[in-house]
Each structure stands twice: as C-alpha cells, then as structure tokens.
Write a protein that holds these residues in place. Structure first.
Motif, PDB file in Angstrom:
ATOM      1  N   PRO A 112       0.832  -1.204   0.000  1.00 52.01           N
ATOM      2  CA  PRO A 112       0.000   0.000   0.000  1.00 52.01           C
ATOM      3  C   PRO A 112       0.870   1.258   0.000  1.00 52.01           C
ATOM      4  O   PRO A 112       1.988   1.253   0.513  1.00 52.01           O
ATOM      5  N   TYR A 113       0.346   2.316  -0.551  1.00 49.93           N
ATOM      6  CA  TYR A 113       1.089   3.569  -0.659  1.00 49.93           C
ATOM      7  C   TYR A 113       1.544   4.068   0.712  1.00 49.93           C
ATOM      8  O   TYR A 113       2.659   4.569   0.858  1.00 49.93           O
ATOM      9  N   ASP A 114       0.702   3.900   1.734  1.00 53.58           N
ATOM     10  CA  ASP A 114       1.036   4.388   3.074  1.00 53.58           C
ATOM     11  C   ASP A 114       2.215   3.648   3.691  1.00 53.58           C
ATOM     12  O   ASP A 114       2.941   4.197   4.521  1.00 53.58           O
ATOM     13  N   ASN A 115       2.434   2.399   3.310  1.00 55.89           N
ATOM     14  CA  ASN A 115       3.528   1.596   3.872  1.00 55.89           C
ATOM     15  C   ASN A 115       4.757   1.557   2.972  1.00 55.89           C
ATOM     16  O   ASN A 115       5.693   0.814   3.254  1.00 55.89           O
ATOM     17  N   TRP A 116       4.760   2.323   1.912  1.00 59.01           N
ATOM     18  CA  TRP A 116       5.842   2.231   0.921  1.00 59.01           C
ATOM     19  C   TRP A 116       7.192   2.592   1.522  1.00 59.01           C
ATOM     20  O   TRP A 116       8.178   1.908   1.318  1.00 59.01           O
ATOM     21  N   PHE A 117       7.258   3.675   2.302  1.00 60.57           N
ATOM     22  CA  PHE A 117       8.539   4.113   2.842  1.00 60.57           C
ATOM     23  C   PHE A 117       9.112   3.087   3.812  1.00 60.57           C
ATOM     24  O   PHE A 117      10.301   2.782   3.787  1.00 60.57           O
ATOM     25  N   LYS A 118       8.260   2.513   4.663  1.00 66.02           N
ATOM     26  CA  LYS A 118       8.704   1.499   5.624  1.00 66.02           C
ATOM     27  C   LYS A 118       9.216   0.247   4.895  1.00 66.02           C
ATOM     28  O   LYS A 118      10.228  -0.331   5.273  1.00 66.02           O
ATOM     29  N   GLN A 149      10.406   0.110   1.819  1.00 72.02           N
ATOM     30  CA  GLN A 149      11.644   0.463   1.126  1.00 72.02           C
ATOM     31  C   GLN A 149      12.831   0.409   2.090  1.00 72.02           C
ATOM     32  O   GLN A 149      13.884  -0.140   1.759  1.00 72.02           O
ATOM     33  N   GLN A 150      12.673   0.931   3.294  1.00 72.98           N
ATOM     34  CA  GLN A 150      13.756   0.891   4.280  1.00 72.98           C
ATOM     35  C   GLN A 150      14.049  -0.533   4.737  1.00 72.98           C
ATOM     36  O   GLN A 150      15.204  -0.882   4.958  1.00 72.98           O
ATOM     37  N   ARG A 151      13.020  -1.360   4.870  1.00 72.71           N
ATOM     38  CA  ARG A 151      13.218  -2.754   5.282  1.00 72.71           C
ATOM     39  C   ARG A 151      14.074  -3.504   4.267  1.00 72.71           C
ATOM     40  O   ARG A 151      14.999  -4.230   4.621  1.00 72.71           O
ATOM     41  N   ILE A 152      13.776  -3.303   2.976  1.00 74.46           N
ATOM     42  CA  ILE A 152      14.530  -3.976   1.915  1.00 74.46           C
ATOM     43  C   ILE A 152      15.982  -3.508   1.915  1.00 74.46           C
ATOM     44  O   ILE A 152      16.915  -4.307   1.805  1.00 74.46           O
ATOM     45  N   MET A 171      18.116  -4.903   4.786  1.00 75.16           N
ATOM     46  CA  MET A 171      18.490  -6.305   4.584  1.00 75.16           C
ATOM     47  C   MET A 171      19.613  -6.436   3.563  1.00 75.16           C
ATOM     48  O   MET A 171      20.086  -7.532   3.304  1.00 75.16           O
ATOM     49  N   GLY A 172      20.041  -5.331   2.976  1.00 71.40           N
ATOM     50  CA  GLY A 172      21.108  -5.368   1.987  1.00 71.40           C
ATOM     51  C   GLY A 172      20.599  -5.628   0.585  1.00 71.40           C
ATOM     52  O   GLY A 172      21.374  -5.947  -0.309  1.00 71.40           O
ATOM     53  N   GLY A 173      19.312  -5.494   0.376  1.00 71.04           N
ATOM     54  CA  GLY A 173      18.719  -5.763  -0.928  1.00 71.04           C
ATOM     55  C   GLY A 173      18.618  -4.526  -1.782  1.00 71.04           C
ATOM     56  O   GLY A 173      18.976  -3.417  -1.368  1.00 71.04           O
ATOM     57  N   SER A 174      18.133  -4.720  -2.977  1.00 71.63           N
ATOM     58  CA  SER A 174      17.914  -3.603  -3.884  1.00 71.63           C
ATOM     59  C   SER A 174      16.556  -3.769  -4.557  1.00 71.63           C
ATOM     60  O   SER A 174      16.104  -4.883  -4.806  1.00 71.63           O
ATOM     61  N   ILE A 175      15.926  -2.641  -4.822  1.00 74.11           N
ATOM     62  CA  ILE A 175      14.617  -2.644  -5.461  1.00 74.11           C
ATOM     63  C   ILE A 175      14.828  -2.660  -6.966  1.00 74.11           C
ATOM     64  O   ILE A 175      15.534  -1.814  -7.507  1.00 74.11           O
ATOM     65  N   VAL A 176      14.241  -3.653  -7.632  1.00 70.46           N
ATOM     66  CA  VAL A 176      14.441  -3.830  -9.062  1.00 70.46           C
ATOM     67  C   VAL A 176      13.421  -3.021  -9.857  1.00 70.46           C
ATOM     68  O   VAL A 176      13.776  -2.301 -10.782  1.00 70.46           O
ATOM     69  N   LYS A 177      12.146  -3.131  -9.477  1.00 60.19           N
ATOM     70  CA  LYS A 177      11.100  -2.473 -10.244  1.00 60.19           C
ATOM     71  C   LYS A 177       9.925  -2.125  -9.343  1.00 60.19           C
ATOM     72  O   LYS A 177       9.581  -2.881  -8.446  1.00 60.19           O
ATOM     73  N   VAL A 178       9.310  -0.963  -9.606  1.00 61.54           N
ATOM     74  CA  VAL A 178       8.121  -0.533  -8.876  1.00 61.54           C
ATOM     75  C   VAL A 178       7.081  -0.120  -9.901  1.00 61.54           C
ATOM     76  O   VAL A 178       7.363   0.660 -10.803  1.00 61.54           O
TER      77      VAL A 178
END
Length: 67
Positions: free
Chosen positions: A32-38, A40-43, A46-53
């Motif tokens: 959900p849009y409201d949880n997007w920032f949380k 993103q920080q969680r990923i 963990m040392g991960g990267s966001i591939v696509k949104v």
C-alpha cells in the motif's frame, strides 16, 4: 487505495557443505502507498535492492497535484 507492485532482490546466506554461498532471492509483493517508505527501508536494511516498482491501482500522480 493506491497499491505498488514491488520487485526486489535480497541476498540470503545459506550454508552449503563447509563454505558459505551468497544467493539472491527475488520476490514481488503488493505494498500500500502508506507503507511504501517502511517497506523500502526494510529492503535496504536487509542489503537488498529494489528492481522495479509499478503502480497497480489508483491514479498516477494523485497526491502530487497532477490530474
């Protein structure tokens, strides 16, 4: 409600025999849009990267004043 479809890559360590191997785990989830920032920080913690949104539901630019 605005929802994002997030595809991310997170490293996971698994023990194979006596040496450690680093394997990447890809996952896709709806956020959900409201949880997007949380999320993103969680990923990133963990040392991960966001591939696509992608915007799945809702109007694009709805909260930026664009119609």
């Amino acid at each position: 409600m605005r929802m994002f479809k997030v595809t991310a890559c997170v490293p996971s360590q698994t023990r194979i025999r006596t040496q450690r191997e680093l394997q990447n785990t890809y996952f896709t989830k709806l956020v959900p849009y409201d949880n997007w920032f949380k999320e993103q920080q969680r990923i990133q913690k963990m040392g991960g990267s966001i591939v696509k949104v992608q915007l799945v539901t809702g109007k694009q630019g709805a909260n930026t004043g664009l119609l």
